[in-house]
Design a protein around this motif. Structure first.
Motif, short mmCIF file in Angstrom:
data_model
loop_
_atom_site.label_atom_id
_atom_site.label_comp_id
_atom_site.label_asym_id
_atom_site.label_seq_id
_atom_site.Cartn_x
_atom_site.Cartn_y
_atom_site.Cartn_z
N LYS A 20 3.89 4.37 4.96
CA LYS A 20 3.10 4.52 3.73
C LYS A 20 3.61 5.65 2.83
CE LYS A 20 -1.37 2.49 4.96
NZ LYS A 20 -2.81 2.74 5.24
N LYS A 21 4.33 6.60 3.40
CA LYS A 21 4.83 7.71 2.57
C LYS A 21 6.32 7.54 2.23
CE LYS A 21 5.97 10.93 6.35
NZ LYS A 21 5.71 12.29 6.88
N LYS B 81 3.59 1.68 0.44
CA LYS B 81 3.07 2.08 -0.86
C LYS B 81 3.68 1.19 -1.95
CE LYS B 81 6.45 5.75 -1.81
NZ LYS B 81 6.64 7.21 -2.02
N LYS B 82 3.06 1.17 -3.09
CA LYS B 82 3.53 0.34 -4.19
C LYS B 82 4.88 0.82 -4.70
CE LYS B 82 1.85 -1.79 -8.48
NZ LYS B 82 1.98 -3.15 -7.91
#
Length: 267
Positions: free
Chosen positions: A191-192, A212-213
């Protein structure tokens, strides 16, 4: 956006054809046991080699061989004068020491860059890269990714995919997170991350909710699922979030074969 390797791979093969017309090459492939995923990759290598007029010697060995017997068999193939380059198709049976087998490949014939000698040169900045590294690098280039300073999660620390990619990414000055089967919270890493590269061999491991986007996701995993080869990435869910995705099949695979053959003509 899907990052597809077939068109780029075909261009590499076309670029090699004038060289192949002048330099006849023989590629030996040693395959141990029956593994459908491995067999699929062997067939693709044979097909592309044929386009270049490369002779392929496929040596199929039983997985009941002892480690000593396998080492002798690989060394025997490597010693053949007509063999210009060779690979040992992974994975190998669990009862043999993989690196000992790979070290039976002379560095001057090691197109996969997996023997200790050839891999050591790569680690220290040698010009010849493992084909999977060249393939991923090319797709990241297509995605216009800046590696320096980017956070990258590499899922799977295997000798064929995860380890060489992590080393190369460090060479490119990326911040690298390695996730293994013992990583407690994979999503916390992915996610990071700006880039996620997965080579764990676990279908649908990477889901859209784990990234994440705007991330770039490269799938290098391969496993059988309902008699079909599937990657680690759930492309459908990930594509909705990511800026670019290299899927399985169709992403890294064709390029890996093309770069392997380019290595053969670079030895």
């Amino acid at each position: 956006m899907l990052l597809l390797g077939k068109e780029i791979a075909n261009k590499i093969i076309e670029e090699l054809k004038p060289v192949a017309a002048r330099q006849k090459r023989c590629l030996a492939i040693v395959q141990v046991g029956q593994n459908e995923v491995s067999s699929s990759y062997v067939r693709k290598k044979q097909e592309k080699a044929a386009e270049l007029g490369v002779k392929v010697k496929l040596e199929r060995l039983t997985d009941s061989l002892s480690e000593n017997e396998l080492n002798k068999a690989v060394s025997k193939v490597a010693a053949q004068e007509e063999v210009d380059g060779m690979i040992v198709q992974l994975p190998l049976p669990s009862h043999v020491a993989m690196q000992a087998v790979l070290d039976c490949i002379p560095p001057e014939k090691d197109v996969d860059v997996l023997s200790s000698s050839a891999f050591g040169k790569f680690v220290l900045g040698g010009l010849m890269q493992p084909p999977v590294v060249s393939a991923v690098a090319r797709l990241l280039q297509e995605a216009r990714v800046k590696l320096q300073g980017s956070e990258v999660t590499v899922v799977g620390a295997g000798r064929l995919v995860g380890l060489p990619l992590a080393i190369w990414l460090i060479q490119q000055k990326a911040t690298v997170h390695m996730a293994t089967a013992h990583t407690k919270n994979l999503a916390a890493l992915t996610k990071k991350s700006d880039i996620v590269i997965s080579g764990a061999g676990r279908p649908y491991l990477i889901q859209g909710g784990m990234i994440k986007k705007g991330v770039v996701v490269i799938d290098v995993g391969a496993a059988l699922d309902n008699n079909q080869i599937k990657g680690d990435v759930d492309t459908e869910s990930v594509e909705k979030v990511a800026r670019a995705v290299a899927p399985v099949p169709g992403g890294v695979g064709p390029l890996t074969v093309a770069y392997l053959l380019r290595n053969l003509f670079s030895l």
